[in-house]
Design a protein around this motif. Structure first.
Motif, short mmCIF file in Angstrom:
data_model
loop_
_atom_site.label_atom_id
_atom_site.label_comp_id
_atom_site.label_asym_id
_atom_site.label_seq_id
_atom_site.Cartn_x
_atom_site.Cartn_y
_atom_site.Cartn_z
N TYR A 181 -10.45 1.48 -3.30
CA TYR A 181 -9.60 2.66 -3.17
C TYR A 181 -8.81 2.90 -4.45
CZ TYR A 181 -6.08 5.93 -1.57
OH TYR A 181 -5.26 7.03 -1.44
N VAL A 239 0.85 -1.21 0.00
CA VAL A 239 0.00 0.00 0.00
C VAL A 239 0.88 1.25 0.00
CG1 VAL A 239 -1.62 1.38 1.37
CG2 VAL A 239 -2.03 -1.06 1.05
N SER A 291 -10.84 -6.42 3.61
CA SER A 291 -9.68 -5.53 3.37
C SER A 291 -9.32 -5.50 1.89
CB SER A 291 -8.48 -6.00 4.19
OG SER A 291 -8.74 -5.91 5.58
N ALA A 300 -1.19 -5.56 -2.86
CA ALA A 300 -1.61 -5.48 -1.46
C ALA A 300 -2.86 -6.33 -1.24
CB ALA A 300 -1.87 -4.04 -1.06
N ALA A 301 -3.82 -6.19 -2.14
CA ALA A 301 -5.06 -6.97 -2.04
C ALA A 301 -4.76 -8.46 -2.13
CB ALA A 301 -6.03 -6.55 -3.13
N ILE A 335 -9.40 -2.22 -0.64
CA ILE A 335 -8.20 -1.79 -1.39
C ILE A 335 -8.51 -1.65 -2.87
CG2 ILE A 335 -5.89 -2.49 -2.10
CD1 ILE A 335 -5.56 -3.67 0.75
N LEU A 375 -7.43 3.88 4.21
CA LEU A 375 -7.93 3.87 2.83
C LEU A 375 -9.45 3.96 2.81
CD1 LEU A 375 -5.71 1.13 1.10
CD2 LEU A 375 -5.30 3.59 1.29
N VAL A 405 -5.66 -0.23 6.21
CA VAL A 405 -6.92 -0.39 5.46
C VAL A 405 -7.95 0.63 5.94
CG1 VAL A 405 -8.76 -1.99 4.82
CG2 VAL A 405 -6.43 -2.84 5.13
N TYR A 431 -1.54 -1.44 -5.23
CA TYR A 431 -2.76 -1.84 -4.53
C TYR A 431 -3.20 -3.25 -4.88
CZ TYR A 431 -2.70 3.09 -3.42
OH TYR A 431 -2.32 4.32 -2.97
#
Length: 298
Positions: A204, A163, A197, A171-172, A201, A267, A264, A168
């Motif tokens: 976002y 992140v 979460s 991250a996810a 993400i 975001l 999270v 992203y």
């Protein structure tokens, strides 16, 4: 200072014991290793980190030579910590990686993973890409050893770093990996929070389609389907589909998000990003509906 406690003299004596000559046909690694260890501790006490680091590295080699990989790994971890103090980032990675390999030689996945995790944590600021690799490998070691539950914090640390790097999707993916690991451990709460979460993400990053796909895929897991996190995600996605900015903001500020990781939550508090009306139009088109033209009253 007596010669027995002078680290420079200890090092010189140890080096001599490891070199072969006409009068020394066999290296005395056992004695030399003990001397390297004494020198390393003395240097560290004097805060001579450079020499302490080198002494611990030599002590590690000595322990390997006398077939003690566990102690060799411990000394490399000490060398790595000193390399961090000195800002030698390549050495930090190298020492922790070698320590991990030695722990694996001992058949110990947990300390092998821990060594990589320590390296990753030390490198987050200065070498984030290498830190990500080390977190990934640390998780894999625990997964392969059936100790997924011990990796939960590592998944979170890697996702948080992604992140920070504004990667992203990666991250996810780490949160989804956490969800899979939690499923194997029957850690339902951690699993459901990880799935929510990942959806946050994607939203976002203004990737509504991926968020929707993620929600649909995760909803095939019964534990998530029946969870509060599922209901929260469903309401959030519905608000996106309806182009309701205020509802998205209200939901994102709700207590349902308070138990997620801080990265999270931050975001979620910034949702929505991007143009919700475009999502609304796309959704209507996918459903075969004509977008309403307010100027056309016929």
């Amino acid at each position: 200072m007596s010669s027995s406690s002078d680290p420079d003299k200890l090092m010189a004596k140890a080096d001599k014991l490891t070199k072969l000559s006409f009068t020394r046909w066999n290296a005395d690694w056992k004695t030399a290793t003990s001397l390297y260890e004494q020198a390393a501790i003395a240097y560290r006490f004097k805060k001579d980190n450079e020499k302490a680091k080198d002494a611990f590295e030599k002590a590690s080699k000595g322990q390997e030579m006398i077939s003690s990989p566990w102690d060799a790994a411990k000394h490399l971890e000490s060398a790595a910590a000193l390399a961090k103090e000195l800002g030698r980032w390549n050495e930090v990675s190298d020492f922790y990686r070698r320590a991990s390999e030695l722990y694996r030689e001992c058949g110990r996945a947990q300390p092998a993973s821990d060594a990589l995790a320590k390296g990753a944590s030390a490198l987050e600021e200065k070498a984030p890409e290498e830190a990500i690799k080390m977190y990934d490998e640390a998780c894999t070691l625990l997964e392969e050893d059936g100790k997924e539950q011990m990796a939960f914090d590592l998944y979170r640390s890697a996702a948080a770093l992604y992140v920070k790097l504004e990667k992203y999707s990666d991250a996810a993916s780490f949160f989804l990996r956490l969800g899979t690991a939690a499923d194997k451990c029957n850690a339902i709460n951690s699993q459901c929070k990880a799935y929510l979460s990942a959806i946050v993400i994607y939203l976002y990053a203004h990737d509504f389609q991926q968020a929707q796909k993620c929600y649909n895929d995760c909803s095939e897991v019964q534990a998530f389907l029946n969870s509060d996190q599922n209901r929260c995600a469903m309401k959030l996605l519905s608000a996106y589909e309806e182009g309701d900015v205020e509802e998205v903001k209200r939901l994102a500020q709700s207590s349902a998000f308070n138990h997620l990781d801080h990265v999270v939550i931050r975001l979620a508090r910034k949702l929505p990003t991007g143009d919700l009306q475009a999502i609304k139009k796309d959704t209507a088109a996918d459903d075969g509906e004509e977008p309403l033209d307010e100027d056309d009253l016929t």
